[in-house]
Design an enzyme around this catalytic site. Structure first.
Site, PDB file in Angstrom:
ATOM      1  N   ARG A 231       0.569  -1.025   0.266  1.00  0.00           N
ATOM      2  CA  ARG A 231       0.225   0.371  -0.017  1.00  0.00           C
ATOM      3  C   ARG A 231       0.937   1.003  -0.151  1.00  0.00           C
ATOM      4  O   ARG A 231       2.101   1.176   0.658  1.00  0.00           O
ATOM      5  CB  ARG A 231      -0.862  -0.628   1.164  1.00  0.00           C
ATOM      6  CG  ARG A 231      -2.146  -0.837   0.779  1.00  0.00           C
ATOM      7  CD  ARG A 231      -2.960   0.050  -0.073  1.00  0.00           C
ATOM      8  NE  ARG A 231      -3.942  -1.825   0.652  1.00  0.00           N
ATOM      9  CZ  ARG A 231      -4.324  -2.511  -1.209  1.00  0.00           C
ATOM     10  NH1 ARG A 231      -3.460  -3.138  -1.213  1.00  0.00           N
ATOM     11  NH2 ARG A 231      -5.404  -3.293  -0.685  1.00  0.00           N
ATOM     12  N   GLU A 260      -4.424   6.884  -4.732  1.00  0.00           N
ATOM     13  CA  GLU A 260      -4.765   6.493  -6.399  1.00  0.00           C
ATOM     14  C   GLU A 260      -6.136   6.886  -6.503  1.00  0.00           C
ATOM     15  O   GLU A 260      -6.139   6.607  -5.925  1.00  0.00           O
ATOM     16  CB  GLU A 260      -4.592   4.544  -5.897  1.00  0.00           C
ATOM     17  CG  GLU A 260      -3.184   4.535  -5.797  1.00  0.00           C
ATOM     18  CD  GLU A 260      -3.604   3.109  -5.294  1.00  0.00           C
ATOM     19  OE1 GLU A 260      -3.805   2.483  -5.718  1.00  0.00           O
ATOM     20  OE2 GLU A 260      -1.966   2.810  -4.927  1.00  0.00           O
ATOM     21  N   HIS A 278      -1.328  -0.054  -9.721  1.00  0.00           N
ATOM     22  CA  HIS A 278      -1.718  -0.941  -8.896  1.00  0.00           C
ATOM     23  C   HIS A 278      -2.774  -1.757  -9.458  1.00  0.00           C
ATOM     24  O   HIS A 278      -3.854  -2.084  -9.768  1.00  0.00           O
ATOM     25  CB  HIS A 278      -2.690  -0.178  -8.228  1.00  0.00           C
ATOM     26  CG  HIS A 278      -3.157  -0.650  -7.019  1.00  0.00           C
ATOM     27  ND1 HIS A 278      -3.599  -0.414  -5.238  1.00  0.00           N
ATOM     28  CD2 HIS A 278      -3.500  -2.092  -6.297  1.00  0.00           C
ATOM     29  CE1 HIS A 278      -3.729  -1.057  -5.022  1.00  0.00           C
ATOM     30  NE2 HIS A 278      -3.895  -2.090  -5.359  1.00  0.00           N
TER      31      HIS A 278
HETATM   32  C1  8YV Z   1      -6.910  -4.845  -5.649  1.00  0.00           C
HETATM   33  C2  8YV Z   1      -5.480  -5.241  -4.104  1.00  0.00           C
HETATM   34  O1  8YV Z   1      -7.258  -5.711  -6.921  1.00  0.00           O
HETATM   35  O2  8YV Z   1      -6.125  -7.027  -3.050  1.00  0.00           O
HETATM   36  C3  8YV Z   1      -5.482  -5.957  -2.919  1.00  0.00           C
HETATM   37  O3  8YV Z   1      -5.782  -5.761  -1.510  1.00  0.00           O
HETATM   38  O4  8YV Z   1      -4.914  -4.288  -3.526  1.00  0.00           O
HETATM   39  C4  8YV Z   1      -5.552  -4.947  -5.151  1.00  0.00           C
HETATM   40  O5  8YV Z   1      -5.563  -6.411  -5.815  1.00  0.00           O
HETATM   41  C5  8YV Z   1      -7.500  -4.367  -5.842  1.00  0.00           C
HETATM   42  O6  8YV Z   1      -8.048  -3.421  -4.648  1.00  0.00           O
HETATM   43  C6  8YV Z   1      -9.055  -3.960  -6.268  1.00  0.00           C
HETATM   44  O7  8YV Z   1      -9.716  -2.897  -5.537  1.00  0.00           O
END
Ligand code: 8YV
Length: 312
Positions: A231, A260, A278
């Protein structure tokens, strides 16, 4: 029990069709007047679907008196107030494991692309520099380097298992020492001092906010690299941009950002970074598997009251 589901953020279209065939969906995500929409349906809603990227605003949870379950698409759940859910007795599920391989592959891809300056090389070839100026400047190898993993969870371990055959030495920092052979550091600054590449793969949220700060970047040093597939919140972003600009560290490969999708434009002007929007879990196969897990969690909860992959 009524099966009224509030959709705060949609999953894959095919899986939305599956949900629509089984439940009464209320498309908050498509409502123009979200306030009015919630006022109309609030009492009926027992379940909610969202994604890690969008999350669930706590004020929305507060407005849904009969909400019992949140099924979230994504492994990270830092965008959902788990304490508030616990207080209200609301169960939450996420989508762990099915994305480990793609996220770990992306981590390695970003690391190699950064060390080997893939984007610079691509430009070198495209721009005609190769024929005009000859070979691009030499890069640096991953082999023999020390990979310091911040958070040796399931994704961190998948990264370690890929880095080992590349010929890297593995170390990690986390709350507790694990029964693994890898080098352990009890302090993050200690891991940064030890490592050539600091690989961030810990959960986001308050506990890890800004832990990769200026002191950690200085400990990593001028030949060190940061890779972040966790993150953006884990990193003090202004400190990272300054460190990349001033040569405090050598480079970074980043899949995640503090704000983001409005990434700090400071990154865009830097030659020593490789940026990815991302998208570590962003393959058709993995996103389908994540969506299926949302479907399965919801079905299990409505059928048995128990989630397949509960968070709380
Ligand atoms: C998600 C992610 O695809 O899995 C997570 O925590 O950050 C990503 O894999 C994305 O955030 C979907 O909104």
């Amino acid at each position: 029990m009524s099966c009224h589901v509030l959709v705060v953020s949609a999953i894959r279209p095919r899986h939305m069709d599956v949900l629509a065939a089984k439940y009464i969906l209320h498309r908050y995500d498509q409502a123009a007047d979200k306030d009015g929409f919630v006022a109309d349906v609030a009492d009926k809603i027992t379940a909610l679907v969202s994604t890690a990227g969008v999350g669930v605003p706590t004020v929305l949870i507060d407005r849904l008196p009969n909400l019992k379950v949140i099924t979230s698409f994504g492994v990270g759940y830092d965008s959902i107030d788990i304490d508030a859910c616990r207080t209200r007795g609301i169960k939450v599920s996420n989508t762990p494991d099915v994305l480990n391989d793609d996220v770990a592959d992306t981590a390695i891809m970003l690391m190699l692309a950064t060390l080997r300056r893939l984007v610079v090389g691509d430009q070198w070839a495209r721009s005609g520099n190769w024929s005009a100026k000859g070979a691009m400047p030499l890069t640096t190898t991953a082999r023999g380097k020390k990979l310091g993993i911040v958070g040796l969870g399931r994704i961190g371990q998948a990264i370690a298992s890929r880095a080992t055959p590349i010929g890297m030495e593995i170390g990690y920092y986390g709350r507790s020492k694990k029964p693994v052979e890898y080098h352990y550091e009890a302090e993050l600054t200690g891991l940064a001092r030890w490592a050539d590449i600091l690989m961030i793969s810990c959960p986001g949220g308050e506990a890890t906010k800004g832990i990769v700060n200026d002191a950690v970047l200085r400990a990593l040093g001028p030949s060190g690299y940061v890779v972040n597939i966790a993150r953006g919140s884990v990193v003090d972003e202004p400190a990272l941009i300054a460190a990349l600009r001033d040569g405090v560290i050598a480079g970074a490969g980043l899949d995640v950002f503090a704000n983001e999708p409005h990434m700090d434009r400071g990154f865009a002007g830097l030659e020593n970074v490789v940026l990815y929007p991302h998208h570590a879990s962003g393959t058709v196969e993995t996103r389908d598997a994540m969506a299926q897990l949302v479907v399965d969690n919801l079905a299990a909860w409505f059928d048995t009251g128990v989630l397949v992959t509960p968070v709380n």
